[in-house]
Design a protein around this motif. Structure first.
Motif, short mmCIF file in Angstrom:
data_model
loop_
_atom_site.label_atom_id
_atom_site.label_comp_id
_atom_site.label_asym_id
_atom_site.label_seq_id
_atom_site.Cartn_x
_atom_site.Cartn_y
_atom_site.Cartn_z
N LEU A 272 0.83 -1.22 0.00
CA LEU A 272 0.00 0.00 0.00
C LEU A 272 0.86 1.26 0.00
O LEU A 272 0.52 2.26 -0.66
N ALA B 25 -3.90 3.64 -7.05
CA ALA B 25 -4.84 3.22 -6.02
C ALA B 25 -4.95 1.70 -6.03
O ALA B 25 -5.41 1.11 -7.02
N VAL B 26 -4.53 1.06 -4.93
CA VAL B 26 -4.62 -0.39 -4.80
C VAL B 26 -5.65 -0.69 -3.72
O VAL B 26 -5.50 -0.22 -2.59
N PRO B 27 -6.69 -1.44 -4.05
CA PRO B 27 -7.68 -1.79 -3.03
C PRO B 27 -7.04 -2.62 -1.91
O PRO B 27 -6.09 -3.38 -2.13
N LEU B 28 -7.57 -2.47 -0.71
CA LEU B 28 -7.04 -3.17 0.45
C LEU B 28 -7.10 -4.69 0.28
O LEU B 28 -6.17 -5.41 0.65
N LEU B 29 -8.19 -5.16 -0.30
CA LEU B 29 -8.34 -6.61 -0.50
C LEU B 29 -7.27 -7.15 -1.45
O LEU B 29 -6.70 -8.22 -1.22
#
Length: 125
Positions: free
Chosen positions: A58, A67-71
């Motif tokens: 992250l 933007a990298v999703p948390l999942l």
């Protein structure tokens, strides 16, 4: 009763003595508490590794501006941490494996001793 405590010790010392990196127990027995502690330490270490790798993913994504999703970061962190934990925590893993093997050998020896006593073998009358 001293016979039952000596018999498992002889059987338990063989698996533990196979690796000299394991801490020597004074009586050669592994308790549930020791085994639970080792498993907990190993599990926590692996979880912390996943969290650190996820934070790195992250952080690098934020620095690059992506933007990298948390999942997605969590999935990649788990996938990266699996082989990495085998290398980084090899000593802990060996200690847990040896503890499980020693505890299983103790349990089997205790069961065999109990069965022998229930059959009336080895008792003096």
């Amino acid at each position: 009763m001293s016979e039952s405590s000596e018999k498992p010790e002889d059987q338990v010392e063989r698996p533990v003595a196979a690796d000299s990196s394991a801490p020597a127990k004074p009586d050669g027995r592994v308790t549930k508490g020791q085994l639970a502690r080792d498993v907990a330490i190993y599990s926590i270490a692996r979880l912390l590794l996943v969290v650190v790798i996820g934070a790195i993913i992250l952080g690098v994504a934020a620095l690059v501006g992506v933007a990298v999703p948390l999942l997605v970061a969590a999935i990649f962190a788990v996938l990266i941490a699996l082989p990495l934990s085998l290398l980084l925590f090899a000593k802990l893993r060996r200690r847990v494996n040896e503890g499980i093997a020693a505890f299983d050998a103790q349990r089997r020896a205790d069961q065999a001793d109990l069965r022998a006593r229930l059959r009336g073998e080895g008792t003096s009358r």
